[in-house]
Motif scaffolding. Structure first.
Motif, short mmCIF file in Angstrom:
data_model
loop_
_atom_site.label_atom_id
_atom_site.label_comp_id
_atom_site.label_asym_id
_atom_site.label_seq_id
_atom_site.Cartn_x
_atom_site.Cartn_y
_atom_site.Cartn_z
N SER A 256 12.65 2.28 36.55
CA SER A 256 13.35 1.76 35.37
C SER A 256 12.43 0.90 34.52
O SER A 256 12.37 1.04 33.29
CB SER A 256 14.58 0.94 35.80
N GLN A 257 11.69 0.01 35.17
CA GLN A 257 10.78 -0.87 34.43
C GLN A 257 9.62 -0.09 33.84
O GLN A 257 9.17 -0.37 32.72
CB GLN A 257 10.24 -1.97 35.36
N THR A 258 9.15 0.93 34.56
CA THR A 258 8.07 1.77 34.05
C THR A 258 8.53 2.53 32.80
O THR A 258 7.76 2.68 31.84
CB THR A 258 7.61 2.76 35.13
N SER A 259 9.76 3.00 32.82
CA SER A 259 10.30 3.69 31.65
C SER A 259 10.32 2.76 30.44
O SER A 259 9.94 3.15 29.33
CB SER A 259 11.71 4.21 31.95
N LEU A 260 10.76 1.53 30.65
CA LEU A 260 10.76 0.53 29.57
C LEU A 260 9.33 0.26 29.10
O LEU A 260 9.06 0.17 27.89
CB LEU A 260 11.41 -0.76 30.06
N CYS A 261 8.42 0.14 30.05
CA CYS A 261 7.02 -0.13 29.73
C CYS A 261 6.42 0.97 28.87
O CYS A 261 5.73 0.70 27.89
CB CYS A 261 6.22 -0.28 31.02
N ARG B 207 -0.53 -0.71 29.61
CA ARG B 207 0.01 0.18 30.64
C ARG B 207 -1.06 0.60 31.64
O ARG B 207 -0.80 0.71 32.84
CB ARG B 207 0.66 1.40 29.99
N LEU B 208 -2.27 0.84 31.14
CA LEU B 208 -3.37 1.20 32.03
C LEU B 208 -3.69 0.04 32.97
O LEU B 208 -3.91 0.25 34.18
CB LEU B 208 -4.61 1.59 31.23
N ALA B 209 -3.72 -1.17 32.44
CA ALA B 209 -3.97 -2.34 33.28
C ALA B 209 -2.90 -2.47 34.36
O ALA B 209 -3.20 -2.73 35.53
CB ALA B 209 -4.02 -3.60 32.41
N ARG B 210 -1.64 -2.30 33.98
CA ARG B 210 -0.53 -2.37 34.95
C ARG B 210 -0.70 -1.31 36.02
O ARG B 210 -0.54 -1.57 37.22
CB ARG B 210 0.81 -2.17 34.24
N TRP B 211 -1.04 -0.09 35.59
CA TRP B 211 -1.14 1.03 36.52
C TRP B 211 -2.29 0.83 37.51
O TRP B 211 -2.14 1.09 38.71
CB TRP B 211 -1.33 2.31 35.72
N ILE B 212 -3.43 0.33 37.04
CA ILE B 212 -4.57 0.08 37.91
C ILE B 212 -4.22 -0.98 38.94
O ILE B 212 -4.53 -0.85 40.14
CB ILE B 212 -5.81 -0.34 37.09
N LEU B 213 -3.55 -2.03 38.51
CA LEU B 213 -3.13 -3.09 39.44
C LEU B 213 -2.17 -2.55 40.50
O LEU B 213 -2.30 -2.87 41.69
CB LEU B 213 -2.47 -4.23 38.67
N THR B 214 -1.23 -1.73 40.06
CA THR B 214 -0.26 -1.16 41.01
C THR B 214 -0.95 -0.24 42.00
O THR B 214 -0.67 -0.26 43.20
CB THR B 214 0.84 -0.39 40.25
N LEU B 215 -1.87 0.59 41.50
CA LEU B 215 -2.60 1.49 42.38
C LEU B 215 -3.42 0.71 43.40
O LEU B 215 -3.49 1.09 44.58
CB LEU B 215 -3.51 2.40 41.55
N GLU C 59 -4.45 -8.87 31.01
CA GLU C 59 -4.49 -7.73 30.10
C GLU C 59 -3.25 -6.86 30.23
O GLU C 59 -2.90 -6.12 29.31
CB GLU C 59 -5.74 -6.89 30.37
N SER C 60 -2.59 -6.92 31.37
CA SER C 60 -1.39 -6.12 31.59
C SER C 60 -0.19 -6.76 30.88
O SER C 60 -0.24 -7.92 30.44
CB SER C 60 -1.11 -6.04 33.10
N CYS C 61 0.88 -5.99 30.78
CA CYS C 61 2.14 -6.52 30.24
C CYS C 61 2.92 -7.20 31.36
O CYS C 61 2.51 -7.20 32.53
CB CYS C 61 2.97 -5.38 29.65
N GLU C 62 4.07 -7.77 31.02
CA GLU C 62 4.88 -8.47 32.01
C GLU C 62 5.49 -7.53 33.05
O GLU C 62 5.98 -7.98 34.10
CB GLU C 62 6.00 -9.26 31.32
N CYS C 63 5.43 -6.23 32.78
CA CYS C 63 6.06 -5.26 33.68
C CYS C 63 5.45 -5.27 35.07
O CYS C 63 6.14 -5.06 36.07
CB CYS C 63 5.99 -3.86 33.09
N TYR C 64 4.15 -5.54 35.16
CA TYR C 64 3.51 -5.59 36.47
C TYR C 64 4.14 -6.68 37.33
O TYR C 64 4.48 -6.45 38.50
CB TYR C 64 2.00 -5.82 36.34
N ASP C 65 4.31 -7.85 36.75
CA ASP C 65 4.88 -8.97 37.50
C ASP C 65 6.35 -8.72 37.83
O ASP C 65 6.81 -9.03 38.93
CB ASP C 65 4.74 -10.26 36.70
N VAL C 66 7.09 -8.14 36.90
CA VAL C 66 8.50 -7.84 37.14
C VAL C 66 8.65 -6.87 38.31
O VAL C 66 9.45 -7.08 39.23
CB VAL C 66 9.17 -7.24 35.88
N ILE C 67 7.86 -5.80 38.30
CA ILE C 67 7.91 -4.80 39.36
C ILE C 67 7.49 -5.42 40.70
O ILE C 67 8.14 -5.20 41.73
CB ILE C 67 7.02 -3.59 39.02
#
Length: 237
Positions: free
Chosen positions: A132-137, A146-154, A212-220
């Motif tokens: 859900s949060q990724t869809s919003l992102c 989004r790339l920064a968020r994705w790299i952190l998650t990976l 560099e990432s958006c708030e979505c990384y922290d929310v997730i």
């Protein structure tokens, strides 16, 4: 020794010993399909290392990633459901290894073992929150963020700050063009947050990458930690 998979390692000795004889070791390569869209899972996987990607796609070939799964969860656990409607495909983003089990045996233990039931259910809830949060992102933030968020998650799911990944895999994950990925990666590299050479991404400064990432990384991240802690909210009168 128990496998490194966090679901298996969290089970009691009795519950794990019931599963152990039916767990088959597997070695996986990047690109291996663990279960296909439109088909029931043939196996349930417990990854010890490596990460898999859950994606949906359209008839014209457009793909979008919903979740990244590592050793914190399971893959193919949708076999617990009675319905016969499957739209999600799962494939390996990186090389990996772990164990697999027949879906019916997994389903039987899922309904027998309260701990396994709760672990799988909590991970599914966390996955819904992440999707859900990724869809919003994807609708709200730049490719750079989004790339920064994705790299952190990976990195979180793989347990490593350095991993081999192709441009095409990133493009499919974020649903953008290769050129957009290239520009965003170059910008992050120039800022000294990552290095990206010959298909290998290495996080140089995690703190700056988080900025560099958006708030979505922290929310997730906070949502996943809440679900996986096993702590339930109190209900008072």
């Amino acid at each position: 020794m128990r496998p490194r998979n966090q679901v298996l390692s969290a089970l009691s000795d009795d519950a794990y010993e019931r599963l152990r004889p039916d767990l088959q070791p597997v070695t996986l390569k990047a690109g291996d399909v663990l279960h296909e869209s439109g088909k029931a899972p043939k196996s349930v996987y417990f990854l010890d290392k490596g990460v898999a990607s859950l994606t949906v796609s359209t008839d014209d070939g457009t793909e979008l990633e919903l979740n990244i799964v590592g050793n914190e969860s399971t893959v193919g656990e949708r076999a617990i459901f009675d319905y016969d409607f499957f739209i999600i495909e799962c494939s390996m983003l990186t090389d990996g290894a772990g164990h697999k089990i027949d879906p019916e045996l997994f389903r039987k233990e899922f309904y027998r073992c309260e701990a396994l039931h709760d672990l799988v259910q909590n991970n599914l809830e966390a996955r819904i929150t992440e999707a859900s949060q990724t869809s919003l992102c994807n609708q709200s933030h730049s490719v750079h963020q989004r790339l920064a968020r994705w790299i952190l998650t990976l990195a979180d799911r793989s347990g490593s700050e350095s991993f081999d990944i192709t441009h095409d895999a990133i493009r499919k994950a974020l649903g953008v063009t290769r050129s957009s990925i290239t520009r965003a990666a170059i910008a992050l590299k120039k800022k000294g947050t990552i290095d990206y050479v010959h298909g290998t991404i290495t996080i140089i400064d995690r703190h700056d990458l988080e900025k560099e990432s958006c708030e979505c990384y922290d929310v997730i991240l906070r949502a996943l930690n809440a679900y996986r802690s096993g702590k339930r909210r109190s209900v008072g009168g």
